[in-house]
Write an enzyme that holds these catalytic residues in place. Structure first.
Site, short mmCIF file in Angstrom:
data_model
loop_
_atom_site.label_atom_id
_atom_site.label_comp_id
_atom_site.label_asym_id
_atom_site.label_seq_id
_atom_site.Cartn_x
_atom_site.Cartn_y
_atom_site.Cartn_z
N CYS A 81 0.84 -1.20 0.00
CA CYS A 81 0.00 0.00 0.00
C CYS A 81 0.88 1.25 0.00
O CYS A 81 1.98 1.24 0.57
CB CYS A 81 -0.90 0.01 1.23
SG CYS A 81 -2.23 -1.21 1.13
N CYS A 163 -3.52 0.11 -3.27
CA CYS A 163 -4.20 0.49 -2.04
C CYS A 163 -3.47 1.64 -1.35
O CYS A 163 -2.31 1.91 -1.64
CB CYS A 163 -4.31 -0.72 -1.10
SG CYS A 163 -2.76 -1.61 -0.85
#
Ligand code: 2NF
Length: 250
Positions: A81, A163
């Site tokens: 992420c 993400c």
């Protein structure tokens, strides 16, 4: 006796890169053994075969995402992420940046993107060989060609997997800084998952020497902002982000 075969169809685009299969295999081993050994075992022989199987002996103008599914399944690779970097009309600069920021990833810093970057390929329904003479051009012959469908498919997965805070390098020195017909504008933006992407951070870079203009407030970048707003993804934009600006000077 050799059977006569019709000559391969002549398309408008460049043909398959010479030694494609060997290059794919070599890049697969280089990536998995040297660039990112921490990824763990990947079966490069299997990956190379799945790659060519996706397009050999098929009509190069009717390629589908399904053709590439077996290849996709062999090459899934998580990007942490906050570390995804998209680019559009700024390939060189984006890749210069991830060379310095080794923790960030463009698609070409993942296995499949690394293997395929800069190569061309297509097959022919009447033959089990690659077509080294010509391949469909995506503008002049057909958009669903084996090469474009590959990039659409891997770009889609790259965006779906992203993400946290995701980033994009855009080119502020052209009129359509955000181009709705580009892979970033057509595929990546619409496949970000609002439930796990907190924000898209755009870095709009201008060529050195061009007079400074505020591209973040240009209409094309505003279009991007509106699309994201409708998709409930926060957008932020910065002109000439310093760490990338410095790379333009070397
Ligand atoms: O070759 C690559 N490495 C590649 C190709 C297409 C897409 C990478 N991507 C991924 C990257 F991850 C980026 O985040 O999409 C993003 C960049 O694509 P873009 O279309 O937004 O950026 P451009 O600079 O406009 O295009 C990149 C290259 O792809 C070609 C284009 O001519 C240029 O060489 N291209 C764009 N769309 C198509 C298409 N439908 C295409 N080539 C064939 N078919």
């Amino acid at each position: 006796i050799l059977m006569w075969r019709p000559p391969p169809k002549q398309w408008k685009g460049e043909g398959t890169t010479a030694h494609l299969y060997e290059i794919l295999l070599g890049r697969c081993y280089t990536y998995t053994q040297i660039v990112r050994p921490e990824l763990g075992h990947k079966d490069c022989q299997k990956i190379g075969k799945a790659f060519t199987k996706a397009f050999l002996s098929k009509d190069p103008c009717s390629s589908t995402e399904q053709d590439y599914q077996p290849l996709m399944e062999l090459t899934d690779e998580p990007v942490p992420c906050d570390k995804t970097l998209f680019w559009s009309k700024s390939s060189e600069l984006a890749h210069d940046y991830t060379r310095v920021r080794q923790d960030m990833f463009t698609l070409e810093d993942t296995l499949l993107g690394y293997m395929a970057d800069g190569l061309k390929w297509c097959g022919d329904p009447g033959s089990s060989e690659m077509n080294y003479h010509s391949c469909p051009d995506w503008r002049e012959d057909c958009s669903n060609n084996s090469f474009s469908v590959f990039w659409n498919t891997v770009s889609k997965r790259f965006a779906e997997d992203a993400c946290g805070v995701v980033h994009v390098v855009l080119n502020g020195s052209i009129r359509n800084t955000f181009d709705e017909r580009s892979t970033f504008g057509r595929v990546e933006v619409f496949n970000l998952r609002p439930e796990k992407v907190n924000r898209l951070q755009a870095w709009v870079m201008h060529d050195l020497g061009s007079v400074h203009s505020d591209s973040c407030s240009s209409s094309s970048v505003n279009d991007l902002k509106q699309i994201l707003k409708r998709r409930s993804i926060t957008f932020s934009c910065q002109n000439n982000y310093r760490p990338i600006r410095l790379l333009q000077c070397v």
